[in-house]
Design an enzyme around this catalytic site. Sequence first.
Site, PDB file in Angstrom:
ATOM      1  N   CYS A  76      -3.570   8.242  -3.230  1.00  0.00           N
ATOM      2  CA  CYS A  76      -4.621   7.207  -3.000  1.00  0.00           C
ATOM      3  C   CYS A  76      -4.351   6.555  -1.644  1.00  0.00           C
ATOM      4  O   CYS A  76      -3.595   5.798  -1.370  1.00  0.00           O
ATOM      5  CB  CYS A  76      -4.994   6.247  -4.016  1.00  0.00           C
ATOM      6  SG  CYS A  76      -5.965   4.815  -3.393  1.00  0.00           S
ATOM      7  N   CYS A 102      -4.783   2.736  -1.294  1.00  0.00           N
ATOM      8  CA  CYS A 102      -3.675   2.284  -2.035  1.00  0.00           C
ATOM      9  C   CYS A 102      -2.560   2.237  -1.102  1.00  0.00           C
ATOM     10  O   CYS A 102      -1.725   1.012  -1.119  1.00  0.00           O
ATOM     11  CB  CYS A 102      -3.233   3.033  -3.434  1.00  0.00           C
ATOM     12  SG  CYS A 102      -4.349   3.232  -4.567  1.00  0.00           S
TER      13      CYS A 102
END
Length: 226
Positions: free
Chosen positions: A30, A33
């Site tokens: 991600c 993230c």
Amino acid sequence: MSTRELTLADFEQTVSGEGIVLVDFWAEWCGPCRQFAPVFEKASEDNPDIVFAKVDTEAEQQLSQMAAITSIPTLMLFRDGILLFNQAGALPPQALGDVIAQARELDMDAVRQEVQAAQEAAADGPQDEVGLDDFAAAHSQGAYVVDVREADEWAGGRVPGAVHMPMNDVPTRLAELPRETPFFVICAVGGRSRQVVDHLRAQGLAAINVAGGTSGWAQRGWPLES
């Protein structure tokens, strides 16, 4: 204080303790993230009295499902075992600092009284519809939410953490819904969700309609996930 990894085995014990606990749900693949990681790490260094924890959603899929994680990164903040903040998206440093400051300033005795009052109200009898204020209070505590709008409406923005289940799919997906606890059903303004709630309650499920729907949520300036 450096961050720590949480698993299904120690999640509940960690978030139910005294003090503030921040949990970042993330995954290696991600991009947002990875962008949020140094912000989270810096905040942990600036706030050594707070527990900063991370959950790898790939490694802890059961925990992520139990926490109703549908988008990452998702940040949760608990204080004294009460969920106060639950939002998807990578917060910038200032916004994260504001969330922490607000959590520190809360009168937890007042918060506990509000939670108790809500629980007592729910226990007084069956409730099949709530307004946006009551829904927002339940949402902040991690309530399970089902969005029954169509795919294009869903893609345009939804209440953070909501599970997508188009209205016409509901009869064939009953097994996916909670059977032991109440949950909320939302659409655009409350009409379709009202019909779904009536159907679900006939099946013995404790579904609750959200009057005002996603449109009302957005009109109040509350965050949407996309």
